[in-house]
Design a protein around this motif. Sequence first.
Motif, PDB file in Angstrom:
ATOM      1  N   ALA A  41       0.831  -1.207   0.000  1.00  0.00           N
ATOM      2  CA  ALA A  41       0.000   0.000   0.000  1.00  0.00           C
ATOM      3  C   ALA A  41       0.860   1.249   0.000  1.00  0.00           C
ATOM      4  N   PHE A  76      -4.532   6.677   4.235  1.00  0.00           N
ATOM      5  CA  PHE A  76      -4.444   5.644   3.202  1.00  0.00           C
ATOM      6  C   PHE A  76      -4.612   6.269   1.831  1.00  0.00           C
ATOM      7  N   PHE A 113       0.619   5.142   1.652  1.00  0.00           N
ATOM      8  CA  PHE A 113      -0.014   6.075   2.567  1.00  0.00           C
ATOM      9  C   PHE A 113       0.658   7.430   2.370  1.00  0.00           C
ATOM     10  N   LEU A 135      -4.013   0.494  -2.200  1.00  0.00           N
ATOM     11  CA  LEU A 135      -3.431  -0.805  -1.890  1.00  0.00           C
ATOM     12  C   LEU A 135      -3.563  -1.731  -3.081  1.00  0.00           C
ATOM     13  N   THR A 159      -6.841  -0.903   5.229  1.00  0.00           N
ATOM     14  CA  THR A 159      -6.529   0.497   4.962  1.00  0.00           C
ATOM     15  C   THR A 159      -6.058   1.258   6.188  1.00  0.00           C
TER      16      THR A 159
END
Length: 124
Positions: free
Chosen positions: A35, A47, A37, A50, A106
């Motif tokens: 992911a 978030f 961020f 992903l 998330t």
Amino acid sequence: QVQLVESGGGSVQAGGSLRLSCAASGRTFSTNTMAWFRQAPGKEREFVALISSSSSTTSYADSVKGRFTISRNNAKNAVYLQMTSLKPEDTALYYCAASQQLGWITRGHQYDYWGQGTQVTVSS
């Protein structure tokens, strides 16, 4: 153990594009959910996107949907974030993260490994 190193950040004008890369080390990369961020000054980490281990599933924050694309290359142990139509509010430190969990994850605490971040600055 997975080590993550981000690159590709920089300064662009609004409407521009950047491609972030995250190089991973470790034998478990291909099985990790990956992911991106981001954290802007004075704000909490949030978030962005992903991708599942097989790339079959991707998910995006509403704020970047349609503008950002996450992808990965398991043969190269790398994950990417293609960012287009950048806005000043996209300015932040962008982090790559890896998780051994599956599914729609998330939250930051669901991720086991983090990179140091790469700065993205978008000017108006």
